[in-house]
Enzyme design. Structure first.
Site, short mmCIF file in Angstrom:
data_model
loop_
_atom_site.label_atom_id
_atom_site.label_comp_id
_atom_site.label_asym_id
_atom_site.label_seq_id
_atom_site.Cartn_x
_atom_site.Cartn_y
_atom_site.Cartn_z
N SER A 47 0.81 -1.22 0.00
CA SER A 47 0.00 0.00 0.00
C SER A 47 0.84 1.27 0.00
O SER A 47 0.30 2.37 -0.14
CB SER A 47 -0.93 0.01 1.22
OG SER A 47 -0.19 0.00 2.43
N SER A 48 2.16 1.14 0.16
CA SER A 48 3.01 2.33 0.18
C SER A 48 4.46 1.92 -0.09
O SER A 48 4.79 0.73 -0.14
CB SER A 48 2.92 3.05 1.53
OG SER A 48 3.40 2.22 2.58
N GLY A 49 5.32 2.91 -0.25
CA GLY A 49 6.75 2.69 -0.34
C GLY A 49 7.19 1.78 -1.48
O GLY A 49 6.68 1.85 -2.60
N ARG A 70 -2.17 -4.02 5.91
CA ARG A 70 -3.10 -4.02 7.04
C ARG A 70 -4.20 -2.97 6.92
O ARG A 70 -5.33 -3.20 7.30
CB ARG A 70 -2.33 -3.80 8.34
CG ARG A 70 -1.56 -5.01 8.82
CD ARG A 70 -0.83 -4.72 10.13
NE ARG A 70 0.23 -3.73 9.95
CZ ARG A 70 0.98 -3.25 10.93
NH1 ARG A 70 0.79 -3.65 12.16
NH2 ARG A 70 1.93 -2.37 10.68
N ASP A 96 -3.15 -8.96 8.40
CA ASP A 96 -1.92 -8.80 9.17
C ASP A 96 -1.08 -10.05 8.93
O ASP A 96 -1.54 -11.17 9.18
CB ASP A 96 -2.25 -8.67 10.66
CG ASP A 96 -1.04 -8.29 11.51
OD1 ASP A 96 0.08 -8.69 11.15
OD2 ASP A 96 -1.23 -7.62 12.55
N SER A 175 14.83 -8.02 2.04
CA SER A 175 15.69 -7.91 3.22
C SER A 175 16.10 -6.45 3.37
O SER A 175 15.27 -5.55 3.25
CB SER A 175 16.89 -8.85 3.08
OG SER A 175 17.68 -8.81 4.25
N TYR A 189 16.16 -5.61 14.30
CA TYR A 189 15.87 -5.49 12.86
C TYR A 189 16.85 -6.34 12.04
O TYR A 189 16.44 -7.09 11.16
CB TYR A 189 15.96 -4.02 12.45
CG TYR A 189 15.62 -3.75 11.01
CD1 TYR A 189 14.31 -3.88 10.56
CD2 TYR A 189 16.61 -3.36 10.11
CE1 TYR A 189 13.99 -3.63 9.23
CE2 TYR A 189 16.30 -3.11 8.78
CZ TYR A 189 14.99 -3.24 8.35
OH TYR A 189 14.69 -2.99 7.03
N LYS A 193 16.20 -9.62 9.55
CA LYS A 193 16.56 -9.56 8.13
C LYS A 193 17.67 -10.55 7.76
O LYS A 193 17.66 -11.11 6.67
CB LYS A 193 16.96 -8.13 7.75
CG LYS A 193 15.81 -7.12 7.83
CD LYS A 193 14.71 -7.45 6.83
CE LYS A 193 13.64 -6.37 6.77
NZ LYS A 193 12.60 -6.67 5.76
#
Length: 335
Positions: A47-49, A70, A96, A175, A189, A193
Site C-alpha cells: 500500500s506504500s513505499g 493491514r 496482518d 531484506s 531489525y 533480516k
C-alpha cells in the site's frame, strides 16, 4: 634460469579464461527468465513505499497485481493510484501477516500466484538493552514469521501452477543492507533480516526442482512514508553517525532494481553500487546463477574483505570516540 615475466603475464588471462569456463559449468541454479506479463504478482506491504512502487511497475508491464497490507484505507488509495497511473485494476487484501489464517485466506482468495514478493517490514531502531522484548517480538513476527506465513500459504498452488504452465515462478524476499551488515541500534531489525537469508538459501534448494526461483533483495535506506515520518530521527544518535553517510534511494529506483532482478531469476539483488560491493563481500555460500558475477565474486573477495575490515575499523573507532565523549559529559553532569 628464472621464469620470464612475459610468461607470467600471459598466464594471467589464460587462468582467467579457465576460471570463467569452470564457473560457467558449476554456477547454480541455472539462469532463467521469469516472465511478468500476464502473470499474477502478489505483493505484501503493497500500500506504500517500495511495495507500491513494485505494484506500479509490475502493472505497467502487464502483470495481474494483488497487494496485501493491514490498512484498508491505504489499500484503496493504492488501488486508485495504480489505476490512475497504469489503467490496471489491482486486487487488494487487508490482512496482518502475523496472522497465518488471515494470510492463508487472502492468498486463497487471490488465486494462484506466479511471483510472490514478501515486502512487509517494520523497523524499530534502538539499543537492545533499552528495547522491550515485546518490540523485538513484533519486529521478528512481522519481518520473519510473516514471510513464513506467506510462503506456506502460497507455495502449494505455486508448485501446481509451474507444472501446469511450464513457466518458472519466483519468491522474492525483501531484506535490507542491515540484513548483510549488523549496525549499532539494529539488533532486532538486523536479526529479522539476516534470518531471511538462511530461509532463502534453504528454500531455494527445496523449490528449484519445481522451477521456482528465490530472490533476496537488499535495499539501502529508502525514501518511503516511514522514512519520511521521522525514521531517521527515531534512530539512536550513534546509528545516524555510522549509517547516516549513505544517501537514501527513491522507492521507484529500488522497485526497478528489484523487479529487474526478479525477472532475471537472480538470488542476490542489490539495489545500488554500494549494495553490489556489500553483496560481493558477503556472498559466502549463497547460490549464484551468473558465472560472470561469480567470477567477480571470486576475483574481488580478498580486496573487498580488506575493505570491509577498514569499514569495521572506522565504525569501532566512531563508537569509541562517541562513548568517550558521552562518558566525559556524564562526569561533568552526573545528574
Amino acid at each position: 634460469m628464472g621464469i620470464s615475466p612475459y610468461y607470467v603475464l600471459l598466464l594471467i588471462p589464460i587462468l582467467a579464461v579457465f576460471l570463467l569456463l569452470l564457473l560457467s559449468l558449476i554456477a547454480r541454479p541455472r539462469p532463467s527468465r521469469i516472465p511478468i506479463r500476464g502473470r499474477h504478482v502478489f505483493i505484501t506491504g503493497g500500500s506504500s513505499g517500495i511495495g507500491l512502487a513494485i505494484a506500479h511497475q509490475a502493472a505497467a508491464e502487464g502483470a495481474r497485481v494483488s497487494i496485501l497490507a493491514r490498512n484498508p484505507k491505504r489499500l484503496e488509495e493504492a488501488r486508485e493510484a495504480v489505476r490512475l497511473a497504469t489503467g490496471v485494476e489491482v486486487n487488494v487484501f487487508s490482512a496482518d501477516v502475523r496472522d497465518a489464517k488471515a494470510v492463508s485466506r487472502a492468498v486463497e482468495e487471490a488465486g494462484p500466484i506466479d511471483v510472490l514478493v514478501c515486502n512487509q517490514g517494520v523497523f524499530m531502531p534502538l539499543e537492545l538493552e533499552k528495547q522491550e522484548l515485546a518490540d523485538v517480538k513484533f519486529v521478528v513476527d512481522v519481518n520473519l514469521m510473516g514471510t513464513f506465513h506467506l510462503i506456506k500459504a502460497a507455495l502449494p498452488t505455486m508448485k501446481r501452477r509451474t507444472r501446469e504452465t511450464g513457466l518458472p515462478a519466483s519468491i522474492a524476499l525483501m531484506s535490507s543492507q542491515a540484513g548483510q551488515v549488523g549496525i549499532y541500534g539494529y539488533a532486532a531489525y538486523s536479526a529479522s533480516k539476516f534470518a531471511l537469508r538462511g530461509l532463502s538459501e534453504a528454500l531455494q534448494h527445496e523449490v528449484i526442482a519445481d522451477n521456482i526461483y528465490v530472490s533476496l533483495i537488499f535495499p539501502p535506506d529508502t525514501e518511503t512514508p516511514g522514512f519520511a515520518e521521522g525514521e531517521q530521527e527515531r534512530r539512536p544518535e550513534l546509528t545516524n553517525i555510522i549509517a547516516g553517510s549513505s544517501k537514501a534511494m527513491k522507492a521507484d529506483d529500488v522497485a526497478k532494481a528489484s523487479l529487474n532482478g526478479i525477472k532475471s531469476g537472480r538470488f542476490i539483488i542489490p539495489c545500488n553500487f554500494e549494495g553490489t560491493m556489500i553483496a560481493i563481500a558477503t556472498c559466502g555460500l549463497s547460490p549464484q546463477s551468473s558465472f560472470i558475477t561469480a567470477f567477480i565474486e571470486v576475483a574481488g573477495a580478498s580486496f573487498l574483505r580488506l575493505t570491509a575490515l577498514f569499514f569495521q575499523w572506522n565504525w569501532f573507532c566512531t563508537i569509541e570516540k562517541w562513548q568517550t565523549k558521552n562518558s566525559a559529559k556524564l562526569k561533568e553532569n552526573p545528574y
